[in-house]
Design a protein around this motif. Structure first.
Motif, PDB file in Angstrom:
ATOM      1  N   ASP A 147       0.867  -1.176   0.000  1.00 52.19           N
ATOM      2  CA  ASP A 147       0.000   0.000   0.000  1.00 52.19           C
ATOM      3  C   ASP A 147       0.901   1.221   0.000  1.00 52.19           C
ATOM      4  O   ASP A 147       1.660   1.444   0.942  1.00 52.19           O
ATOM      5  CB  ASP A 147      -0.913   0.006   1.229  1.00 52.19           C
ATOM      6  N   CYS A 148       0.813   1.995  -1.056  1.00 49.54           N
ATOM      7  CA  CYS A 148       1.616   3.205  -1.204  1.00 49.54           C
ATOM      8  C   CYS A 148       0.816   4.367  -0.634  1.00 49.54           C
ATOM      9  O   CYS A 148      -0.221   4.745  -1.181  1.00 49.54           O
ATOM     10  CB  CYS A 148       1.946   3.430  -2.677  1.00 49.54           C
ATOM     11  N   ARG A 149       1.306   4.923   0.482  1.00 48.90           N
ATOM     12  CA  ARG A 149       0.586   6.014   1.137  1.00 48.90           C
ATOM     13  C   ARG A 149       1.056   7.373   0.625  1.00 48.90           C
ATOM     14  O   ARG A 149       2.244   7.594   0.449  1.00 48.90           O
ATOM     15  CB  ARG A 149       0.787   5.936   2.643  1.00 48.90           C
ATOM     16  N   PRO A 150       0.105   8.262   0.371  1.00 43.99           N
ATOM     17  CA  PRO A 150       0.487   9.609  -0.069  1.00 43.99           C
ATOM     18  C   PRO A 150       1.122  10.383   1.075  1.00 43.99           C
ATOM     19  O   PRO A 150       0.924  10.012   2.231  1.00 43.99           O
ATOM     20  CB  PRO A 150      -0.827  10.238  -0.508  1.00 43.99           C
ATOM     21  N   CYS A 169       6.787   6.653  -2.215  1.00 43.37           N
ATOM     22  CA  CYS A 169       5.636   6.831  -1.327  1.00 43.37           C
ATOM     23  C   CYS A 169       6.092   7.433   0.003  1.00 43.37           C
ATOM     24  O   CYS A 169       7.266   7.423   0.339  1.00 43.37           O
ATOM     25  CB  CYS A 169       4.962   5.491  -1.083  1.00 43.37           C
ATOM     26  N   ALA A 170       5.136   7.924   0.768  1.00 39.55           N
ATOM     27  CA  ALA A 170       5.430   8.549   2.062  1.00 39.55           C
ATOM     28  C   ALA A 170       6.142   7.581   3.000  1.00 39.55           C
ATOM     29  O   ALA A 170       6.970   7.988   3.801  1.00 39.55           O
ATOM     30  CB  ALA A 170       4.140   9.055   2.701  1.00 39.55           C
ATOM     31  N   ASP A 171       5.844   6.292   2.871  1.00 42.26           N
ATOM     32  CA  ASP A 171       6.468   5.301   3.751  1.00 42.26           C
ATOM     33  C   ASP A 171       7.783   4.754   3.186  1.00 42.26           C
ATOM     34  O   ASP A 171       8.322   3.787   3.699  1.00 42.26           O
ATOM     35  CB  ASP A 171       5.496   4.169   4.061  1.00 42.26           C
ATOM     36  N   GLU A 197      -1.894   9.224  -6.943  1.00 45.44           N
ATOM     37  CA  GLU A 197      -2.141   9.481  -5.523  1.00 45.44           C
ATOM     38  C   GLU A 197      -1.763   8.327  -4.608  1.00 45.44           C
ATOM     39  O   GLU A 197      -1.920   8.424  -3.400  1.00 45.44           O
ATOM     40  CB  GLU A 197      -3.625   9.818  -5.316  1.00 45.44           C
ATOM     41  N   GLY A 198      -1.290   7.228  -5.187  1.00 45.84           N
ATOM     42  CA  GLY A 198      -0.933   6.070  -4.366  1.00 45.84           C
ATOM     43  C   GLY A 198      -2.065   5.079  -4.288  1.00 45.84           C
ATOM     44  O   GLY A 198      -3.042   5.159  -5.028  1.00 45.84           O
ATOM     45  N   GLY A 199      -1.934   4.124  -3.402  1.00 42.95           N
ATOM     46  CA  GLY A 199      -2.942   3.088  -3.232  1.00 42.95           C
ATOM     47  C   GLY A 199      -2.306   1.706  -3.257  1.00 42.95           C
ATOM     48  O   GLY A 199      -1.093   1.556  -3.159  1.00 42.95           O
ATOM     49  N   ARG A 200      -3.145   0.683  -3.396  1.00 39.53           N
ATOM     50  CA  ARG A 200      -2.691  -0.712  -3.416  1.00 39.53           C
ATOM     51  C   ARG A 200      -1.996  -0.999  -4.742  1.00 39.53           C
ATOM     52  O   ARG A 200      -2.505  -0.656  -5.807  1.00 39.53           O
ATOM     53  CB  ARG A 200      -3.888  -1.642  -3.246  1.00 39.53           C
TER      54      ARG A 200
END
Length: 176
Positions: free
Chosen positions: A50-53, A73-75, A94-97
């Motif tokens: 999961d890519c977090r914004p 990603c933020a993480d 925007e990121g996501g799975r």
């Protein structure tokens, strides 16, 4: 030189062949969560994250494919979103799975820095199996692109030893 040839032939070659066999089997193994730390044993394995914004997207060269768009990603996860031939091409994501394969992230460390500093593990990259809209699909990881030159290195060392022996014999003859 003979010892180096034997080392390449008897140690490095079998180890590399075992590693390549593991990599060849990885795509058929069950998917794993994207690794947080570098682990080359997971290369080519199916993965998800999961890519977090917020997400930052940058371009990196991709040879004949043009340019890879890689999101950070933020993480800290890096995701290869797809490729484009447009050198200025960019996407908003925007990121996501994300699902795909584990690969190595591009390494921009200068050669001189690699020679001076101890080698660091190469960062991991999630190569998305479905591109973001507007991008061409990523190529699947290919075991054929992983070099295995150890037999050639062994032959090279044996040739060097043979040439050195010939030079020694010629020099010894000439001295007489």
């Amino acid at each position: 030189m003979v010892a180096l040839g034997l080392w390449q032939l008897l140690d490095r070659l079998p180890a590399k062949e075992a590693y390549l066999a593991q990599l060849a089997a990885n795509p058929a193994r069950p998917a794993v969560a994207f690794p947080r730390a570098p682990d080359d044993r997971l290369l080519f394995r199916r993965t998800y994250a999961d890519c977090r914004p917020p997400v930052a997207v940058a371009r990196a060269g991709a040879g004949k494919a043009g340019f890879r768009l890689i999101a950070t990603c933020a993480d800290g996860i890096r995701v290869q979103l797809g490729t484009t031939r447009d050198p200025l091409g960019m996407v908003a994501w925007e990121g996501g799975r994300v699902t795909g394969w584990v690969s190595h992230a591009p390494d921009a460390t200068p050669l001189i820095a690699r020679l001076v500093a101890a080698p660091a593990p190469q960062a991991m990259l999630l190569v998305a199996d479905r591109p973001v809209a507007g991008l061409a699909p990523n190529t699947r990881p290919d075991i054929g692109l992983v070099p295995n030159n150890h037999l050639a290195y062994a032959v090279q060392w044996f040739l060097f030893a043979g040439i050195a022996a010939i030079i020694y014999v010629l020099a010894a003859r000439r001295r007489r």
